[in-house]
Each structure stands twice: as structure tokens, then as C-alpha cells.
Design an enzyme around this catalytic site. Sequence first.
Site, PDB file in Angstrom:
ATOM      1  CE1 TYR A 143      -3.635   2.518   0.475  1.00 22.54           C
ATOM      2  CE2 TYR A 143      -2.672   3.095   2.585  1.00 22.54           C
ATOM      3  CZ  TYR A 143      -3.583   3.337   1.577  1.00 22.54           C
ATOM      4  OH  TYR A 143      -4.445   4.407   1.682  1.00 22.54           O
ATOM      5  CG  ASP A 245       5.397   3.507   1.452  1.00 20.92           C
ATOM      6  OD1 ASP A 245       5.509   3.965   2.608  1.00 20.92           O
ATOM      7  OD2 ASP A 245       4.349   3.575   0.787  1.00 20.92           O
ATOM      8  CE  LYS A 273       0.355   4.037   8.554  1.00 21.04           C
ATOM      9  NZ  LYS A 273      -1.063   3.911   8.769  1.00 21.04           N
TER      10      LYS A 273
END
Length: 431
Positions: A143, A245, A273
Site C-alpha cells: 500500500y 515506502d 505515521k
Amino acid sequence: MSTHEKSKELYERACRVLSGGVASEFRKFSTPHPLFYSRGEGSRLWDVDGNEYLDFTLSQGPLVLGHSHPEVLAAVAEASQQGQLYAGQHLQELELAEMLQRLIPCAERLRFSLSGSEADHAALRLARAVTGRPRFLRFEGHYHGWFDSVSWSVGGALSDLGPRDEPTPVPWSQGLPADSRHEFLVLPWNDLAMVERVFARHAGELAAVITEPVMCNNGCVPPQPGFLHGLRELCDRHGTLLIFDEVITGFRTALGGAQQHFAITPDLAVFGKAMASGYPISVLAGQERYMRLIAEGKVIHAGTMNSGNPSVAAALKTLTILERDRIPEELRSKGEFLMAGLAEASRRAGQPLLIQGLGPMFHAGFSPLAAVRDYRETLTYDKGAYARFVAGMHARGIRLIGRGLWYVSAAHSQSDLERAISTAHEVLRGM
Ligand SMILES: Cc1ncc(COP(=O)(O)O)c(C=O)c1O
């Protein structure tokens, strides 16, 4: 016995005003329905009905220090007194950038955004500009945010995925531009021989390979030995950029991210995050010879809200604490303890709960396999059984992410971990 009466009422009211009653797709999948929360502190979260939860969702990862860390709150309050957003530079932004440059191996230069999706988008644009090539290689089940070009092959049923050696791109959403289907070549993860075959046929078209260094969004699948190294070598050989990522792995696996943990330096990397304890900030980090295009204004990166005072202060304080208190090491040992305890609990209960991951984050799921290596193998997970497990844990005051990822924080105490293990044993035995 817990009730969710007030939450239910509010959720029904929310459905009349928010699409689907929530503000993000992933919040729809909650037990017993999307709940309303009123407070978070340390490892605990309370809902509007007064139920208390030991929290392993950590807001899908960001709360690496737990909820409402007092030092972070104080730093945010102080910074907010100085103004919120200057449409200009400020000292803390510079200090944060310098800290990240010191911590992250590939971070010769940086740019801040608000979300992981935005920073991923910037990384792909930059890779296209650097190489003059149009396409990317990505992996099934990874993702990289919700923007158009990456909303392919995030999930999908086995029957939709096509042959292993030439997967069919599977759209994640309606409304994607038809040509975005061709922007990415897709492969199962962890199979270097297949990547080599794609490079043999398409090297001249490939601007970048983008990968989560640990596949955290479906399972929590570590790279096979040599896989990331192999990607690095192939990219070097063919003038293709390697993008990590690190939105989940960043600051959890090591302060410098998975690139430090696995000792492989990508050309560009994206973090978000855990960086700022829940305040909105992300970063694109990369080697100077590529980031130069942004410096020169040839590749545009912008954002009115970028590096606002509260977010920057939260990030600076969070990272300072992570480094000062050696939190990544602590997360690793706590996570390993929890993983081992859950594995033992499931063995004693006679349940096939497969626990896999690195510790600071890991995945639990019911699978007949001894290990899962790619997205297709994650489709062996019995989602119905895990939903029952999550519901059982929830009824006993432990909040988990429905798709199986567990996040560990500095706020989880030894007794929190022991309680999670003994509760899991009780739930598993009753299944
Ligand atoms: C690996 C990865 N990349 C990118 C993103 C997107 O980040 P954001 O939700 O901040 O846009 C996520 C979010 O879960 C992620 O896990």
C-alpha cells in the site's frame, strides 16, 4: 458486559452526514461498528460509553509513544503559542530536518508533507523526472496511499490476480483514470527471479521500483534473504530508482527505518505515521542528486499546510524521545515477547494462529501455512476466524486492527503484554 449504545446512536447520526459515517475508508471496519472515542492515554483508549480498551491499533501506527504523551503535548502547546503556520521557514523545521538527515541513511535532502500518500506521490513524480521513464514496478498487496496511480493491486481475490508471473492489475477503487492501469508493472513480492525477468524486458521503461521494505499492509511479511539487496543491485544496474515506502517501518524497526535495519540504502524514501505521535506530517527523503530537481523547481512539491508549528514540534519531540530512550530497541523486545506469547497461547489452544513480523509491528492470522511470503499467500488467512478473535478480544477490553496487524508502543507495560497473551489464550480456547 460492555455496551456501545451511545456510540451506536452517534454512528447512526454520523451516517446521515459523513459518507459511511467515517472520515477514512479503514475506519469502517471496526467491531462491532465504528465506535466513538472520547479519550486516549498511554496504552489505553476510552469510548463514549465508558468502555476502556488496551490499545494495539495505536491509531493505525502513529502512536509509537502511546496516547497523549505528556512531553509531546507540552511541546505542541508551547509551539502553538508562537503561531500555527507562517507560510515561511522556522527554526524547529530546520532542526527537525537536520535530525532526520542525521538519522536516515538516504536522507541527504528532505521535504515535508502532511500524509504518507502525498509524500509517495512526490517520490513517484520525482523518479519520473529523474529518469525520463514512464513506468514503475510495484508489488501485490503493498500500500502506497490512496492516490490514483497507486490504487492498483492493493488487494483482490485470487481469481482476479491473474498468473503469478504476469499479474493482472486489480483496481482498488472506481474512478481511476484508465491509463493509470499501465503506469505500474505488478509482481508478487519476494521473488527476485521474477523481478529480474521484468527488468530484462522493461528496464528502459522503469523509473523506479517502489516497495515497503517489510510488507506490512497485508500480513507483516519480512523480505526473503537477499531480496532487498537484489532489488538494489538491479536498480543500480539499470538506472532505475529504488523507493522504500517506510510509512510503517519508519522509526519503528530502527530510528533510521528499515533501510538502517537491513543496511540497504534506497534512492528515495517516504516516512510518516510514527514520526509525530499522531500529528500530521510526512517526509520525502532522498539523495541530493535526485532531490536537486525539487530544489531547482523542476519538480514541484508544495502544500499550504506543510510543516506547521504543532506537527513539527510533535515530530521533533517524538524523535528526541525515541532516540533518548532507545525506544526502537524496547519495541523490538516487547514485540518479540508478545509474538512468542501469542504463538504459545495459540499452540496451547490448538489454533493455527500464525504470528509473523519484526516485533515493533507484527501480524496474527489463522493460516495453515508455516509462513507467508507474499500477498497471494496472505489469502490463505481465515478472515472470518480472525474477525471472531478480534470480537472476543474487544469484548474483553483489548482493541485490535481487524486485518491482523498489531502495533506495540513504548506505553505498553509488561503487564499489558501479559494480559494480551492470557486474554488471547482465553479467546482462542473458546473458538
Ligand atoms: C506503507 C504505507 N504507505 C503509505 C501510506 C499512506 O499514508 P497516509 O495514510 O498517511 O496517507 C500508508 C498508510 O497506511 C502505508 O501504510
